[in-house]
Design a protein around this motif. Sequence first.
Motif, mmCIF file in Angstrom:
data_model
loop_
_atom_site.group_PDB
_atom_site.id
_atom_site.type_symbol
_atom_site.label_atom_id
_atom_site.label_comp_id
_atom_site.label_asym_id
_atom_site.label_seq_id
_atom_site.Cartn_x
_atom_site.Cartn_y
_atom_site.Cartn_z
ATOM 1 N N ARG A 6 0.814 -1.207 0.000
ATOM 2 C CA ARG A 6 0.000 0.000 0.000
ATOM 3 C C ARG A 6 0.852 1.264 0.000
ATOM 4 O O ARG A 6 0.592 2.223 0.727
ATOM 5 N N ALA A 7 1.882 1.241 -0.805
ATOM 6 C CA ALA A 7 2.689 2.442 -1.011
ATOM 7 C C ALA A 7 2.397 2.975 -2.402
ATOM 8 O O ALA A 7 2.428 2.227 -3.384
ATOM 9 N N GLY A 8 2.102 4.255 -2.490
ATOM 10 C CA GLY A 8 1.752 4.845 -3.777
ATOM 11 C C GLY A 8 2.538 6.116 -4.037
ATOM 12 O O GLY A 8 3.558 6.378 -3.397
ATOM 13 N N ALA A 9 2.031 6.923 -4.965
ATOM 14 C CA ALA A 9 2.720 8.140 -5.393
ATOM 15 C C ALA A 9 4.178 7.829 -5.713
ATOM 16 O O ALA A 9 5.095 8.534 -5.277
ATOM 17 N N VAL A 10 4.387 6.786 -6.491
ATOM 18 C CA VAL A 10 5.732 6.282 -6.766
ATOM 19 C C VAL A 10 6.440 7.163 -7.785
ATOM 20 O O VAL A 10 5.860 7.563 -8.798
ATOM 21 N N ILE A 11 7.707 7.463 -7.503
ATOM 22 C CA ILE A 11 8.573 8.184 -8.438
ATOM 23 C C ILE A 11 9.708 7.247 -8.838
ATOM 24 O O ILE A 11 10.372 6.663 -7.973
ATOM 25 N N VAL A 12 9.916 7.089 -10.131
ATOM 26 C CA VAL A 12 11.050 6.322 -10.648
ATOM 27 C C VAL A 12 12.028 7.317 -11.263
ATOM 28 O O VAL A 12 11.679 8.059 -12.177
ATOM 29 N N TYR A 13 13.246 7.310 -10.748
ATOM 30 C CA TYR A 13 14.247 8.300 -11.133
ATOM 31 C C TYR A 13 15.453 7.579 -11.730
ATOM 32 O O TYR A 13 16.246 6.976 -10.995
ATOM 33 N N PRO A 14 15.626 7.621 -13.051
ATOM 34 C CA PRO A 14 16.759 6.913 -13.669
ATOM 35 C C PRO A 14 18.078 7.653 -13.438
ATOM 36 O O PRO A 14 18.125 8.884 -13.423
ATOM 37 N N LEU A 15 19.128 6.890 -13.288
ATOM 38 C CA LEU A 15 20.485 7.422 -13.221
ATOM 39 C C LEU A 15 21.230 6.895 -14.436
ATOM 40 O O LEU A 15 21.428 5.682 -14.584
ATOM 41 N N TRP A 16 21.616 7.809 -15.333
ATOM 42 C CA TRP A 16 22.278 7.435 -16.573
ATOM 43 C C TRP A 16 23.780 7.602 -16.391
ATOM 44 O O TRP A 16 24.249 8.661 -15.961
ATOM 45 N N SER A 17 24.539 6.581 -16.735
ATOM 46 C CA SER A 17 25.987 6.701 -16.623
ATOM 47 C C SER A 17 26.502 7.808 -17.528
ATOM 48 O O SER A 17 27.328 8.641 -17.123
ATOM 49 N N HIS A 18 26.009 7.828 -18.774
ATOM 50 C CA HIS A 18 26.342 8.883 -19.738
ATOM 51 C C HIS A 18 25.063 9.305 -20.440
ATOM 52 O O HIS A 18 24.034 8.616 -20.351
ATOM 53 N N ASN A 19 25.102 10.417 -21.135
ATOM 54 C CA ASN A 19 23.932 10.907 -21.841
ATOM 55 C C ASN A 19 23.431 9.830 -22.811
ATOM 56 O O ASN A 19 24.168 9.416 -23.708
ATOM 57 N N PRO A 20 22.188 9.358 -22.649
ATOM 58 C CA PRO A 20 21.705 8.265 -23.493
ATOM 59 C C PRO A 20 21.369 8.683 -24.917
ATOM 60 O O PRO A 20 21.083 7.826 -25.759
ATOM 61 N N PHE A 21 21.397 9.969 -25.215
ATOM 62 C CA PHE A 21 20.963 10.447 -26.524
ATOM 63 C C PHE A 21 22.060 11.106 -27.349
ATOM 64 O O PHE A 21 21.834 11.506 -28.486
ATOM 65 N N SER A 22 23.245 11.235 -26.782
ATOM 66 C CA SER A 22 24.313 11.877 -27.545
ATOM 67 C C SER A 22 25.663 11.388 -27.042
ATOM 68 O O SER A 22 25.782 10.835 -25.946
ATOM 69 N N GLY A 23 26.685 11.585 -27.854
ATOM 70 C CA GLY A 23 28.034 11.234 -27.448
ATOM 71 C C GLY A 23 28.414 9.827 -27.865
ATOM 72 O O GLY A 23 27.567 8.946 -28.082
ATOM 73 N N ALA A 24 29.702 9.604 -27.948
ATOM 74 C CA ALA A 24 30.213 8.306 -28.391
ATOM 75 C C ALA A 24 29.908 7.198 -27.403
ATOM 76 O O ALA A 24 29.859 6.023 -27.761
ATOM 77 N N ARG A 25 29.696 7.567 -26.120
ATOM 78 C CA ARG A 25 29.488 6.549 -25.094
ATOM 79 C C ARG A 25 28.019 6.427 -24.710
ATOM 80 O O ARG A 25 27.688 5.945 -23.632
ATOM 81 N N SER A 26 27.120 6.864 -25.581
ATOM 82 C CA SER A 26 25.701 6.835 -25.268
ATOM 83 C C SER A 26 25.213 5.407 -25.068
ATOM 84 O O SER A 26 25.646 4.479 -25.731
ATOM 85 N N LYS A 27 24.328 5.262 -24.103
ATOM 86 C CA LYS A 27 23.733 3.970 -23.791
ATOM 87 C C LYS A 27 22.271 4.222 -23.478
ATOM 88 O O LYS A 27 21.937 5.142 -22.737
ATOM 89 N N LYS A 28 21.400 3.398 -24.029
ATOM 90 C CA LYS A 28 19.981 3.693 -23.976
ATOM 91 C C LYS A 28 19.309 3.224 -22.695
ATOM 92 O O LYS A 28 18.126 3.495 -22.488
ATOM 93 N N THR A 29 20.003 2.520 -21.830
ATOM 94 C CA THR A 29 19.407 2.054 -20.586
ATOM 95 C C THR A 29 20.098 2.717 -19.401
ATOM 96 O O THR A 29 21.299 2.989 -19.432
ATOM 97 N N ALA A 30 19.320 2.965 -18.347
ATOM 98 C CA ALA A 30 19.882 3.559 -17.136
ATOM 99 C C ALA A 30 20.752 2.534 -16.418
ATOM 100 O O ALA A 30 20.520 1.323 -16.500
ATOM 101 N N SER A 31 21.751 3.024 -15.701
ATOM 102 C CA SER A 31 22.609 2.123 -14.934
ATOM 103 C C SER A 31 22.016 1.812 -13.572
ATOM 104 O O SER A 31 22.260 0.742 -13.009
ATOM 105 N N ARG A 32 21.250 2.737 -13.015
ATOM 106 C CA ARG A 32 20.590 2.577 -11.724
ATOM 107 C C ARG A 32 19.252 3.287 -11.770
ATOM 108 O O ARG A 32 19.011 4.155 -12.617
ATOM 109 N N ILE A 33 18.386 2.939 -10.835
ATOM 110 C CA ILE A 33 17.151 3.687 -10.623
ATOM 111 C C ILE A 33 16.995 3.960 -9.130
ATOM 112 O O ILE A 33 17.369 3.131 -8.300
ATOM 113 N N ILE A 34 16.497 5.132 -8.822
ATOM 114 C CA ILE A 34 16.026 5.415 -7.468
ATOM 115 C C ILE A 34 14.512 5.357 -7.526
ATOM 116 O O ILE A 34 13.885 5.959 -8.404
#
Length: 264
Positions: free
Chosen positions: A188-216
């Motif tokens: 019965r926990a609600g008002a959930v916030i999912v906060y992605p932590l991206w190692s590098h910018n997922p949309f630009s740069g040579a090291r872009s990665k489309k998935t988050a490395s962690r979530i809070i």
Amino acid sequence: MNESDSARVTSDTLLGGRVALQQPAAGYRVAIDPVLLAAAVPASDGERALDVGCGSGAGALCLASRVSGLHVTGIEVDRAFAQLAKDNAALNNLEERIDVLLGDFERPPPKLSPKSFDHVFANPPFFEKGAHQPPAAGNRAQATVEGAAGLDLWLEFCARMVRPGGSITVIHRPERLSQILGTLSQVRAGAVIVYPLWSHNPFSGARSKKTASRIIVQATTEHGGPLQLASGMVLHDDDGSYTHAADRVLRGGAALKLLEEQEC
């Protein structure tokens, strides 16, 4: 943590030197996860927080350092880690505001009363038992691979300890999100916030990665409200250095506001 591990410790710092931390020289060592987790806990002066599986105390220390009037309790099953957490509280002159209890949350110490904390936070082991080869160092295996208590039990314990309307905050791997959301719904926990932590910018740069490395993931107990997916934060620039937003949290000690736009 075995005796040989506990006998060898290093002296390190967090939050740009504001927090001193003694930790094992080998095996499990603190990375940025507990620092980011502590920054996301929405605590205020005069409240009480519980750090579930506090290890050497990094998360509790960072949170108590940021919120001056907060009292933090840590629970830790490993005796050597629990002692390190107590020593670290004293090292930072926070022994009056940080208590560390030795115990297993499946059989919690009598001093822990259900629904007595305004905020509960945890950095549970990331990997399911049997689904990941445990590291050779015993204390690292305990910190990263689940034992008898799986992720569901961690979250259920958090929900038992927090007061109605209080917050639960965890940091984990994105692959476990569906399980986290399912368990939070059951308790019965609600008002959930999912906060992605991206190692590098997922949309630009040579090291872009489309998935988050962690979530809070943060939720409010006994509270309805929609699931919200935050934009999250990019941790590193292309050259490997911390972004400005990450540096403000990791070195500057700033709070992490999950629903505010973060400057890269």
